[in-house]
Write an enzyme that holds these catalytic residues in place. Structure first.
Site, PDB file in Angstrom:
ATOM      1  N   ASP A   1       0.858  -1.185   0.000  1.00 30.77           N
ATOM      2  CA  ASP A   1       0.000   0.000   0.000  1.00 30.77           C
ATOM      3  C   ASP A   1       0.892   1.233   0.000  1.00 30.77           C
ATOM      4  OD1 ASP A   1       0.965   0.275   2.525  1.00 30.77           O
ATOM      5  OD2 ASP A   1      -0.955   0.076   3.538  1.00 30.77           O
TER       6      ASP A   1
ATOM      7  N   GLY B   1       0.928   3.824   2.173  1.00 28.17           N
ATOM      8  CA  GLY B   1       1.163   4.480   3.452  1.00 28.17           C
ATOM      9  C   GLY B   1       0.075   5.484   3.795  1.00 28.17           C
ATOM     10  N   GLY B   2      -0.681   5.893   2.785  1.00 29.09           N
ATOM     11  CA  GLY B   2      -1.708   6.918   3.004  1.00 29.09           C
ATOM     12  C   GLY B   2      -2.690   6.541   4.107  1.00 29.09           C
TER      13      GLY B   2
ATOM     14  N   ASP C   1      -2.504   8.557  -1.729  1.00 23.33           N
ATOM     15  CA  ASP C   1      -3.762   9.306  -1.786  1.00 23.33           C
ATOM     16  C   ASP C   1      -4.146   9.808  -0.398  1.00 23.33           C
ATOM     17  OD1 ASP C   1      -4.206   6.850  -0.632  1.00 23.33           O
ATOM     18  OD2 ASP C   1      -6.161   6.544  -1.559  1.00 23.33           O
TER      19      ASP C   1
ATOM     20  N   GLY D   1     -11.180   4.296   0.419  1.00 17.67           N
ATOM     21  CA  GLY D   1     -12.023   5.145   1.252  1.00 17.67           C
ATOM     22  C   GLY D   1     -13.410   4.594   1.530  1.00 17.67           C
TER      23      GLY D   1
ATOM     24  N   ASP E   1      -8.484  -7.104   0.190  1.00 15.76           N
ATOM     25  CA  ASP E   1      -7.614  -7.335   1.344  1.00 15.76           C
ATOM     26  C   ASP E   1      -8.375  -6.890   2.574  1.00 15.76           C
ATOM     27  OD1 ASP E   1      -7.166  -4.306   1.041  1.00 15.76           O
ATOM     28  OD2 ASP E   1      -6.059  -4.777   2.875  1.00 15.76           O
TER      29      ASP E   1
ATOM     30  N   CYS F   1     -13.279 -28.243   6.064  1.00 17.89           N
ATOM     31  CA  CYS F   1     -12.066 -27.442   5.824  1.00 17.89           C
ATOM     32  C   CYS F   1     -10.852 -28.361   5.776  1.00 17.89           C
ATOM     33  CB  CYS F   1     -11.904 -26.419   6.947  1.00 17.89           C
ATOM     34  SG  CYS F   1     -10.419 -25.407   6.795  1.00 17.89           S
TER      35      CYS F   1
ATOM     36  N   CYS G   1      -7.617 -27.151   6.010  1.00 16.24           N
ATOM     37  CA  CYS G   1      -6.453 -26.360   6.456  1.00 16.24           C
ATOM     38  C   CYS G   1      -5.589 -27.189   7.405  1.00 16.24           C
ATOM     39  CB  CYS G   1      -6.905 -25.053   7.114  1.00 16.24           C
ATOM     40  SG  CYS G   1      -7.317 -25.183   8.866  1.00 16.24           S
TER      41      CYS G   1
ATOM     42  N   CYS H   1      -7.455 -27.785  10.817  1.00 18.14           N
ATOM     43  CA  CYS H   1      -8.613 -28.685  10.806  1.00 18.14           C
ATOM     44  C   CYS H   1      -8.225 -30.132  10.518  1.00 18.14           C
ATOM     45  CB  CYS H   1      -9.648 -28.185   9.793  1.00 18.14           C
ATOM     46  SG  CYS H   1     -10.494 -26.702  10.383  1.00 18.14           S
TER      47      CYS H   1
ATOM     48  N   HIS I   1      -6.287 -20.854  10.317  1.00 18.89           N
ATOM     49  CA  HIS I   1      -7.567 -21.354   9.818  1.00 18.89           C
ATOM     50  C   HIS I   1      -8.335 -20.256   9.072  1.00 18.89           C
ATOM     51  CE1 HIS I   1     -11.481 -23.259   9.553  1.00 18.89           C
ATOM     52  NE2 HIS I   1     -11.973 -22.111   9.985  1.00 18.89           N
TER      53      HIS I   1
END
Lengths: 391, 391
Positions: A104, A106-107, A158, A236, A286, A324, A326, A329, A355
């Site tokens: 990203d 940093g904004g 931004d 935003g 994200d 699941c 993972c 699990c 998980h």
């Protein structure tokens, strides 16, 4: 330095995004980066300071199906410093993650964490949240830092505005963010021509702002689309507006986003938010939510969210979710994980984050498969509400 | 319930310890348990509450060469409760560790953690350090708890006395500990005959006490040796005496320990302490030191202990120790681990504990190999001081 990767700038750029399939507005695509191809829609796993909260390593990321890692410019600039990471060969090498990576700008952190901000056309002056040290960050600085980190995708610098904000302020801010975007693009192109740049194939995503004012969102989106960048984000949102306002804003903005470039909805959200936003044409996501919820014992299942600390799991020998696959699990019981939380063992956090991140990555796999098979609207009907409910 | 394992009691016991080789007093042996054979000398990896501090799982234990795991009766009795663990099939199953396991008796924690202790011939009354709840623990209770946990080796319930303590008090306490030991043995045999006992092959180690009074140590050792138990521990050391006093006490006690049973020095110690105690005939060790030091950034190498937070590792791309083959040294740099500490990432703790425990397990492998090859005195000369120095 990364060798064999074409230098990325305006004159030579190719479109790195390929649209494979569509169902309604939902898109199945792939995005090429110098560190591999990302299958979209995708959820990026957040490693803020070059490590994933909950004691997860780069090796763990591979084991939980992470396609692309996201790190934070603001945090890494402060600690350990982006020059140091550059000198050690870039963030990929530093944290031993060799897959795609986005940073990203940093904004967002400057506007949410740092103290004593002062914004000018030139950039933002602020004090570090760690040691109070005075820092100035311009669009050029942000891109220089991201270039030192060597991520595959750099985000534009931004201004993140809180919702609600006055119309006139949002309008001025969008103008400034547009001007900053041109400076970000120019700086990235300059840096990609330097011989000691870590990742000369680094590309820039622009960020759309405008809070929930439809005309400002649309106007800003049109202006930044003209720059023909590698991708575009909606920023935003999820900062105080209602969910319906968020969906409405995505819908009206999406119409003006280039069809042949990936769209990234920043910082969103619940499984339901993700499914609904895929349905509105979003490709990248994200969010810190799965990791943060995990640390509080809120664990995702295909039936909804459970609270593993609940008394009812005291003697429960089943895995968190028997559907699941993972690493948690496959081996550990709800009763054991509940005990780890009650006994305040760090392993509770590792298991829960592992998980939940696996679950999000797996959710995206199911979304991609359903779009490929023309079954996304079925999938959405079955799971959009179910996955975010507390059970 | 563990099937196919012979029930262990006085009438049927076989000697589970085999002495393979000796060099001076240093012994190379193996100890059979219902969950596999332990090669000695061995360091037991501490999983206090059924999990290893630093977010390490049972799977991680396998990956760092752990032969035998140690859990704490006191902690597991309080949380989640040993009845619950019994009902879930025992601690092996609960934490998914299928190798050998030892449980302590709870004595040490009662005397170091719990408040408002009152000792009688019958047992110890105290208040839980977690919720203040009143608990009474007799030798029988301690063995019942350990039987519910289903470890392979149960430790006798004893009184841990601080050093220094008055001669008369230590003498009385040793008498009580001797009487308690008989009750522990009888209770374990009774439980091993019950059909719903988790691990009917569980054996008992007696514990020698006597602080640093030579005659009390020797007298107590002789008395408990008569019970012909599966193994014997030296307890109550490394609690305030000098290192030389500890070594002297081991030497004089060891002469009276049965040669054909394993000896366990409880709660010790540095790599140097371990090498020096192996030289004095000790076979089993445990200590929280490698995990605790790891959490403070003190990491073991074959040249001594480094502090990874030190400025000098800022740009150091080498692993913690380039002779180490642990999962951390195979992949991550000192510079990265230093950053994780400075940024207060939980991953720093996981990496450090993982490396340090691997180092201790690897140290024991080297000790075993050197005894096998008649090279232990060489090994001791090269490493005894070196490994514990700060560099």
């Amino acid at each position: 330095m990364l060798t064999g990767v074409p230098v990325y700038h305006r004159e030579t750029q190719i479109n790195m995004f390929k649209l494979l399939n569509q169902e309604g507005r939902a898109r199945r695509g792939e995005f090429m980066t110098p560190h591999g191809t990302v299958q979209t829609p995708v959820f990026m796993n957040v490693g803020t300071q070059g490590a994933i909260k909950g004691a997860l390593s780069a090796e763990d990321l591979s084991n939980i199906g992470c396609q692309i890692e996201l790190s934070n410019t603001y945090h890494l600039h402060i600690r350990p410093g982006d020059r140091l990471i550059h000198d050690l060969g870039g963030l990929h090498r530093f944290m031993t993650w060799d897959g795609p990576m986005l940073t990203d700008s940093g904004g967002f952190q400057i506007f949410s964490l740092a103290a004593l901000r002062k914004i000018s056309e030139e950039g933002v002056a602020f004090n570090s949240h760690v040691d109070g040290r005075h820092i100035f960050m311009s669009p050029e600085n942000s891109i220089q830092i991201q270039s030192n980190l060597g991520s595959d995708i750099a985000m534009a610098f931004d201004e993140c505005i809180k919702i609600p904000s006055p119309y006139e302020y949002v309008k001025e801010s969008c103008d400034r963010t547009s001007q900053w975007l041109v400076r970000c693009r120019d700086e990235l192109e300059r840096l990609n021509d330097q011989p000691d740049t870590v990742n000369r194939g680094q590309v820039l995503f622009g960020i759309n702002q405008g809070t929930i004012f439809p005309d400002l969102r649309i106007d800003h989106m049109k202006r930044i689309a003209e720059l023909d960048l590698a991708g575009y984000a909606i920023g935003g949102l999820a900062v105080g507006e209602t969910t319906q306002e968020m969906y409405d804003t995505i819908e009206l903005t999406e119409e003006h986003m280039p069809k042949d470039r990936p769209r990234y909805l920043m910082g969103v959200g619940t499984p339901s938010n993700i499914i609904e936003s895929v349905a509105r044409g979003i490709d990248f996501f994200d969010c810190v939510m799965p990791a943060r919820n995990g640390r509080h014992g809120h664990l995702y299942t295909w039936d909804g969210v459970i609270n593993i600390k609940n008394e009812r799991y005291l003697l429960d020998e089943a895995p968190i979710d028997d559907r699941c696959r993972c690493p948690v699990c496959k081996r550990y019981s709800r009763a054991y994980i509940r005990h780890l939380f009650k006994a305040e063992e760090m392993l509770a956090l590792r298991f829960s984050v592992m998980h939940n991140l696996y679950f999000y990555n797996d959710l995206m796999t199911h979304i991609r498969e359903s779009i490929e098979q023309g079954m996304f609207s079925e999938f959405r009907k079955s799971y959009s509400e179910r996955l975010s409910r507390r059970i």
